[in-house]
Structures are given as structure tokens and as C-alpha cells.
Enzyme design. Structure first.
Site, PDB file in Angstrom:
ATOM      1  CD  GLN A  66     128.172 -36.921  61.539  1.00 33.13           C
ATOM      2  OE1 GLN A  66     127.781 -36.048  62.447  1.00 33.13           O
ATOM      3  NE2 GLN A  66     127.063 -38.549  61.278  1.00 33.13           N
ATOM      4  CB  CYS A 109     126.346 -42.460  62.990  1.00 28.79           C
ATOM      5  SG  CYS A 109     127.527 -41.683  62.995  1.00 28.79           S
ATOM      6  CG  LEU A 110     122.385 -38.760  60.737  1.00 33.29           C
ATOM      7  CD1 LEU A 110     122.192 -36.879  61.047  1.00 33.29           C
ATOM      8  CD2 LEU A 110     120.516 -39.274  60.822  1.00 33.29           C
TER       9      LEU A 110
END
Length: 190
Positions: A66, A109-110
């Protein structure tokens, strides 16, 4: 619960977090992460920066892909407001066992900010991993921690939570509302 000894991070938001979070549609999120060959100071530094970035974004979990790093590292803190609860750092995690019970619960979710949707996952999980000192660990988790581990581990194989959402109509509506393309979703077949 394993104690985190070498990676101490103040649980606070930073104006300029050290790492940049990538968003749904970015190819880096779809590449399988590589195993960490050696747990050293550079890996601990990365975990430290991941935690700072996660706290700054109001998250409870973050996987290295991420933040554009193709390594099997995840950080989790289900109690970001509790300074007494140390975060977890899992390096090269592997799931050893799933519990029998399945639960439907909302996830976010980021990498897909604003979108919260229901996902079915096993309630319990047992995971083996290396800690930030390179020592082998095992952890049995249930509830939110189990869900966070499974969610973050999905990132290590290029799977995102939106891929597991079964209600396609609600998924499309939510993604559109927050400016994400349904083309970026890759439906997961278990």
C-alpha cells in the site's frame, strides 16, 4: 500477545507522514509481495514508517504494498487510541489455520478511502510470522484482529477487500460515490 520491543512509535497524526499511500487502481497494489530475506534495521525502519503513516491516516492496518514497497510486511494496531497496546508487526506472515465460523462485517481500507462495505471472512485465524527482531512467532486471533490480519495479508497477494464484496450493486455505487472505477476491482474467486 507478542511484545514489540525495537519499534516504538508514538500513536499520533503527522502533518507529513513518511510514506505515501497508493489507491485503488494503482498497479503496485496488484503485485504479489516478495518475502523478506533478512530482518534487519532497514526492515524495522520501514515498519516504523508504516506505523507512522497508518496512524496519520487513522488506520488500524497497513501492508507494505500500500505504500509502494513490494515486501511481505504488515503492521496492525486495533487500538490506535490506547498507548498501552503495542502495535503488531508481521513479517512474512502465513495463515496456518482458519476457524470454521464465517462472519460478515464491514471493512474499509486506506487505499480506498471513504468506502466501507461488508466482507465475509473466517472469525478466527492462526498466523505464523517473524517479528521485527526476526524471531518466529505464532498468533491466534479472532474478531477485529483476525479480520485485520486477513485483510492486510490479502494485500500481500494483490487482493483488495473490494474484490471480496459480493453485492456488486452496492460496490459500484460506493466506488462511484468516492471517485473510484469499478474497472479496478478484480472479483475474488475462492
Amino acid at each position: 500477545m507478542p511484545m514489540t520491543a525495537q519499534v516504538i512509535v508514538e500513536k499520533k497524526k503527522l502533518d507529513n507522514p513518511p510514506l505515501e499511500i497508493h489507491y485503488l487502481g494503482d498497479r503496485v497494489l496488484r503485485q504479489p509481495a516478495k518475502r523478506v530475506a533478512k530482518v534487519d534495521q532497514s526492515i524495522r525502519q520501514l515498519a516504523h514508517q508504516m506505523l507512522q503513516t497508518m496512524y496519520s491516516a487513522d488506520g488500524i492496518g497497513l501492508a507494505a504494498p500500500q505504500v509502494g514497497v513490494n515486501k511481505q510486511i504488515i503492521v496492525i494496531d486495533c487500538e490506535p487510541d490506547n498507548p498501552e497496546n503495542p502495535p503488531l508487526i508481521l513479517i512474512n506472515p502465513t495463515i496456518k489455520r482458519f476457524g470454521q465460523s464465517i462472519c460478515d462485517a464491514q471493512e474499509g481500507c486506506l487505499s480506498v478511502p471513504g468506502v466501507y462495505l461488508d466482507v465475509k471472512r473466517p472469525v478466527e485465524v492462526e498466523v505464523a510470522y517473524k517479528d521485527e527482531n526476526g524471531r518466529p512467532q505464532r498468533l491466534k486471533a479472532d474478531g477485529l484482529l483476525s479480520r485485520a490480519i486477513q485483510h492486510e495479508m490479502d494485500h500481500l497477494t494483490g487482493v483488495m477487500f473490494v474484490d471480496r464484496v459480493e453485492n456488486g450493486l452496492v460496490l459500484a455505487e460506493e466506488l462511484q460515490k468516492y471517485g473510484f472505477s469499478t474497472q479496478a476491482v478484480k472479483p475474488f474467486k475462492s
